[in-house]
Write a protein that holds these residues in place. Structure first.
Motif, PDB file in Angstrom:
ATOM      1  N   LEU A 127       5.022  -8.001   5.389  1.00  0.00           N
ATOM      2  CA  LEU A 127       3.625  -8.251   5.777  1.00  0.00           C
ATOM      3  C   LEU A 127       3.027  -7.023   6.464  1.00  0.00           C
ATOM      4  N   LYS A 128       3.883  -6.160   6.998  1.00  0.00           N
ATOM      5  CA  LYS A 128       3.424  -4.948   7.687  1.00  0.00           C
ATOM      6  C   LYS A 128       3.007  -3.863   6.698  1.00  0.00           C
ATOM      7  N   GLY A 129       3.365  -4.026   5.431  1.00  0.00           N
ATOM      8  CA  GLY A 129       3.007  -3.038   4.414  1.00  0.00           C
ATOM      9  C   GLY A 129       4.208  -2.609   3.596  1.00  0.00           C
ATOM     10  N   LYS A 130       3.974  -1.631   2.714  1.00  0.00           N
ATOM     11  CA  LYS A 130       5.032  -1.129   1.831  1.00  0.00           C
ATOM     12  C   LYS A 130       6.207  -0.606   2.634  1.00  0.00           C
TER      13      LYS A 130
ATOM     14  N   SER B  74       6.648  -4.008  -1.859  1.00  0.00           N
ATOM     15  CA  SER B  74       5.470  -4.551  -1.186  1.00  0.00           C
ATOM     16  C   SER B  74       5.254  -5.979  -1.666  1.00  0.00           C
ATOM     17  N   LEU B  75       4.397  -6.680  -0.961  1.00  0.00           N
ATOM     18  CA  LEU B  75       4.060  -8.036  -1.382  1.00  0.00           C
ATOM     19  C   LEU B  75       3.025  -7.981  -2.498  1.00  0.00           C
ATOM     20  N   SER B  76       3.221  -8.789  -3.517  1.00  0.00           N
ATOM     21  CA  SER B  76       2.224  -8.947  -4.578  1.00  0.00           C
ATOM     22  C   SER B  76       1.094  -9.818  -4.013  1.00  0.00           C
ATOM     23  N   GLU B  77       0.091 -10.067  -4.803  1.00  0.00           N
ATOM     24  CA  GLU B  77      -0.975 -10.972  -4.358  1.00  0.00           C
ATOM     25  C   GLU B  77      -0.402 -12.355  -4.057  1.00  0.00           C
TER      26      GLU B  77
ATOM     27  N   LYS C 222       1.263 -12.004  -0.723  1.00  0.00           N
ATOM     28  CA  LYS C 222       0.285 -11.892   0.361  1.00  0.00           C
ATOM     29  C   LYS C 222      -0.335 -13.250   0.689  1.00  0.00           C
TER      30      LYS C 222
ATOM     31  N   ALA D 135       0.983 -15.050   3.733  1.00  0.00           N
ATOM     32  CA  ALA D 135       0.734 -14.532   5.086  1.00  0.00           C
ATOM     33  C   ALA D 135       0.337 -15.626   6.070  1.00  0.00           C
TER      34      ALA D 135
END
Length: 108
Positions: free
Chosen positions: A28-31, A76-79, A82, A85
């Motif tokens: 969740l913090k990013g890549k 990373s998270l995909s859509e 995300k 979250a």
């Protein structure tokens, strides 16, 4: 509840798989590169790799490979990922309110 919805049951099974919640929370913090996640999480590299493959197969995590030397791979998270979250954040809020500090590892 007489019959659990199969979709709900699958989602709960996925999210309750050991370490998945912490991996999602970290992403969740990013890549992140694999080595960064391995340093951030109390999990073996082999198990982290297994969980990332599972999450990638489910379309929750994206794996980006960059043609550099050495090869750089970022997760990373995909859509779809995300969209989790608010769920993760609500679990964090609930834990802060209802889980006693005596119930957890002091290193956390």
């Amino acid at each position: 509840m007489d019959n659990l919805c199969p979709r709900f049951e699958k989602a709960m099974g996925l999210l309750s798989t050991r370490w998945v919640g912490l991996i999602l929370f970290d992403l969740l913090k990013g890549k992140k590169r694999f080595s960064e996640m391995e340093a951030d999480l109390p999990i073996s590299g082999r198990l982290l790799s297994d969980r990332l493959k599972m999450l990638e197969k489910e379309g929750i995590v994206t794996r980006d490979v960059y043609s550099e030397f050495p090869v750089r791979i970022e997760y990373s998270l995909s859509e779809k990922g995300k969209a989790l979250a608010p769920v993760i954040q609500e679990i964090q809020h609930w834990a802060e309110e209802h889980v006693s500090a005596d119930d957890v590892d002091p290193e956390c």
